[in-house]
Design a protein around this motif. Structure first.
Motif, mmCIF file in Angstrom:
data_model
loop_
_atom_site.group_PDB
_atom_site.id
_atom_site.type_symbol
_atom_site.label_atom_id
_atom_site.label_comp_id
_atom_site.label_asym_id
_atom_site.label_seq_id
_atom_site.Cartn_x
_atom_site.Cartn_y
_atom_site.Cartn_z
ATOM 1 N N ASN A 384 -28.486 -0.819 25.853
ATOM 2 C CA ASN A 384 -29.628 -0.243 25.151
ATOM 3 C C ASN A 384 -29.086 0.344 23.854
ATOM 4 O OD1 ASN A 384 -31.745 1.311 24.209
ATOM 5 N ND2 ASN A 384 -32.356 2.029 26.214
ATOM 6 N N ILE A 385 -29.408 -0.287 22.713
ATOM 7 C CA ILE A 385 -28.795 0.141 21.450
ATOM 8 C C ILE A 385 -29.834 0.276 20.345
ATOM 9 C CG2 ILE A 385 -26.620 -1.016 22.040
ATOM 10 C CD1 ILE A 385 -27.297 -3.097 19.821
ATOM 11 N N GLN A 386 -29.464 1.068 19.346
ATOM 12 C CA GLN A 386 -30.176 1.064 18.069
ATOM 13 C C GLN A 386 -29.345 0.212 17.128
ATOM 14 O OE1 GLN A 386 -30.638 4.850 16.171
ATOM 15 N NE2 GLN A 386 -31.935 4.051 14.531
ATOM 16 N N ILE A 387 -29.944 -0.884 16.637
ATOM 17 C CA ILE A 387 -29.190 -1.847 15.835
ATOM 18 C C ILE A 387 -28.856 -1.273 14.466
ATOM 19 C CG2 ILE A 387 -29.255 -4.112 14.711
ATOM 20 C CD1 ILE A 387 -30.988 -5.138 16.937
ATOM 21 N N ILE A 398 -25.702 1.625 18.090
ATOM 22 C CA ILE A 398 -25.347 2.874 18.749
ATOM 23 C C ILE A 398 -25.949 2.889 20.152
ATOM 24 C CG2 ILE A 398 -25.512 5.382 18.621
ATOM 25 C CD1 ILE A 398 -23.817 4.087 16.422
ATOM 26 N N ASP A 399 -25.125 3.266 21.140
ATOM 27 C CA ASP A 399 -25.564 3.328 22.535
ATOM 28 C C ASP A 399 -26.723 4.320 22.680
ATOM 29 O OD1 ASP A 399 -25.841 3.316 25.261
ATOM 30 O OD2 ASP A 399 -23.886 4.204 25.706
ATOM 31 N N LYS A 400 -27.876 3.820 23.146
ATOM 32 C CA LYS A 400 -29.067 4.654 23.338
ATOM 33 C C LYS A 400 -29.554 4.632 24.791
ATOM 34 C CE LYS A 400 -29.763 6.115 19.113
ATOM 35 N NZ LYS A 400 -29.753 7.560 18.796
ATOM 36 N N SER A 401 -28.664 4.269 25.708
ATOM 37 C CA SER A 401 -29.066 4.247 27.117
ATOM 38 C C SER A 401 -29.361 5.670 27.585
ATOM 39 C CB SER A 401 -27.973 3.621 27.973
ATOM 40 O OG SER A 401 -26.761 4.323 27.839
ATOM 41 N N PRO A 402 -30.177 5.830 28.655
ATOM 42 C CA PRO A 402 -30.579 7.175 29.111
ATOM 43 C C PRO A 402 -29.404 8.109 29.383
ATOM 44 C CG PRO A 402 -31.904 5.498 30.180
ATOM 45 C CD PRO A 402 -30.859 4.768 29.397
#
Length: 531
Positions: A384-387, A398-402
């Motif tokens: 789960n990332i922000q590109i 950037i890693d956006k996992s919970p």
């Protein structure tokens, strides 16, 4: 015109097998995410253009039409033993390093009892790209390209004759940039104990021989202690030496301009090379195991990333040797702002490899989501990332996992199965569908793309997801339900089921039925409990 791609040596032979069962009921098993095996029980109505179509006949089935790309079929359980094509001696392309080696091993074991994917069989017949096994309960027809290992049930010394070295021309297939480098690394560990993780196999072995793209050895540990085993190097994700901490030599990094090496190996090798000396993490999510491995990158060569493990206990050793082509993604353990490696754009010539018809189209789709949050499902892991950047066949973010770290992550587009837009739910543009006449695009991308294109506007299910197909382009299938948009790579789709139920409610019972058939088969012939 395949020019000795896997179309020639694996997909065409499996199509030839399936053509013999028109009108018959067969079980078809395809590889899905993370090496998972899903079962389609169908009555075959048509086998054409590398698609097998039929009617769902599973016990909790729907009689819905199902279309399965032959490219992704692992094995088939038919009513009788089919004819096969004669074995060919390939000298060109991916057939040399991915199909020939394990077909030759199986052929040398004809008539002997073996274990493949934890099921016990007598090998009854071997042809080009096909291995047929039988036990008292089942006939199983395997695609050679999908076999991760063959274990001899002898508890004795290796029995295979050593094949002669071959002269071949790989022409910048993954044989050059991933399989040959891994073979070179493994050759340095003859006599040593190593842990090997392949797509559908985990095993600790003492290496006896590394030859012609097969690593052979003796199984260490129960329940198969002492059995000879032969593992195709083509399907190895990583190796962890146990009895030594020696750093292997690697081949120098090459600048490839042709074929699949350009879009599947070069990108992540270059990322790893830029991170030498830094601590990184990889997440591998397989049916066999789910792993997060942290290590310091010590050395990078053509198709190989070597590191010292900092985070995990045995059965691994203290070091790891990764095949670049199988890396799901690299996370930098920094919590610092993302600084993607400065890689210049290059002129490349793919010659109708999957770079053209699947990787480039997926890169084009991802480029439309810069700055957005998405969920990516790779063959061997999820993110789960922000590109922040999409370039040279790597999507960085950037890693956006919970429970995420905020660390930078670099994901090779080559291994992406699907992504879901999260922060902006828009349907991306796609490239126009092409009619390919050369290479792997012909048998692995075109067939599924064409099926999906004929089903635009209809409700379908695959990967246990149900949606309306909204748009189809070269190498891309886009689906939508009331909650989500799904962007799939055509090359990774295991099957498309048309939903023709009058009142459709997705059934977890159907899902369980489709994925449990192989487990039932294994229980009928468990190693150590021969029938």
């Amino acid at each position: 015109m395949f020019e000795k791609s896997i179309c020639d040596c694996c997909v065409c032979p499996m199509q030839f097998v399936l053509e013999q069962f028109r009108g018959e009921e067969v079980d078809i098993f395809s590889l899905e995410l993370g090496g998972d095996i899903i079962n389609f029980n169908i009555q075959i109505t048509e086998v054409k253009n590398f698609i097998v179509s039929g009617i769902d006949k599973s016990p909790v089935g729907s009689d819905n039409p199902i279309h399965i790309p032959i490219c992704n079929i692992f094995f088939v359980i038919p009513p009788t033993i089919p004819d096969v094509k004669p074995i060919q001696k390939n000298t060109k392309g991916e057939c040399v390093c991915c199909e020939d080696p394990i077909t030759n091993v199986a052929n040398a074991l004809n008539g002997k009892e073996v274990s493949i994917l934890e099921g016990l069989f007598i090998i009854e017949k071997v042809g080009e790209g096909i291995v047929i096994g039988q036990n008292p309960n089942e006939i199983v027809v395997f695609s050679s390209c999908k076999i991760s290992g063959i274990e001899e049930m002898t508890n004795g010394a290796l029995s295979l004759p050593i094949p002669k070295e071959m002269s071949f021309n790989i022409e910048k297939s993954i044989c050059d940039c991933c399989v040959c480098p891994m073979q070179f690394a493994l050759e340095q560990f003859k006599g040593e104990e190593v842990f090997i993780l392949s797509e559908t196999l985990t095993s600790t072995i003492q290496i006896i021989e590394v030859n012609n793209f097969i690593v052979s050895g003796i199984v260490v540990g129960e329940p198969s202690q002492g059995n000879p085993i032969h593992i195709p190097i083509c399907n190895i994700l990583f190796v962890s030496p146990i009895s030594t901490t020696r750093i292997p030599d690697v081949k120098p990094i090459q600048k490839n301009t042709k074929g699949e090496c350009v879009c599947c190996e070069d990108p992540i090798t270059n990322v790893a090379n830029a991170l030498i000396g830094k601590e990184v993490s990889i997440r591998i999510e397989l049916t066999l195991s789910s792993l997060i491995i942290e290590f310091i990158i010590e050395k990078v060569g053509e198709g190989i990333v070597f590191g010292n493990i900092t985070s995990i206990e045995p059965p691994f050793g203290s070091t790891i040797i990764l095949s670049s082509c199988k890396i799901p993604g690299i996370e930098e353990m920094t919590n610092e702002p993302l600084s993607p490696p400065n890689l210049k754009e290059r002129f490349v010539n793919f010659e109708k490899s999957i770079c053209d018809c699947c990787v480039c189209p997926m890169q084009f789709a991802l480029e439309q989501f810069r700055g957005e949050e998405i969920v990516i499902r790779s063959e061997f892991g999820g993110f789960n990332i922000q590109i922040t950047e999409v370039k040279n066949f790597i999507v960085s973010g950037i890693d956006k996992s919970p429970v995420g770290s905020g660390n930078p992550i670099h994901i090779p587009i080559c291994n992406i199965v699907q992504f879901l837009p999260i922060s902006e739910k828009k349907i991306p543009d796609v490239k126009p569908i092409q009619k390919n006449t050369k290479g792997e695009c012909v048998c692995c991308e075109d067939p599924t793309t064409n099926v999906a294109n004929a089903l635009i506007g209809k409700e379908v299910t695959f990967f246990n997801l149900t949606f309306i197909i909204e748009k189809v382009g070269e190498g891309i299938v886009i689906g939508q339900n009331p909650d989500l948009i799904f962007v799939f790579s055509s090359c990774k789709i295991s099957g498309i089921e048309e939903m023709k139920w009058n009142s459709f409610v997705f059934s977890t019972e159907v899902t369980a039925q489709k994925s449990s058939r192989w487990n039932n088969l294994k229980q009928m012939s468990v190693k150590g409990n021969k029938i």
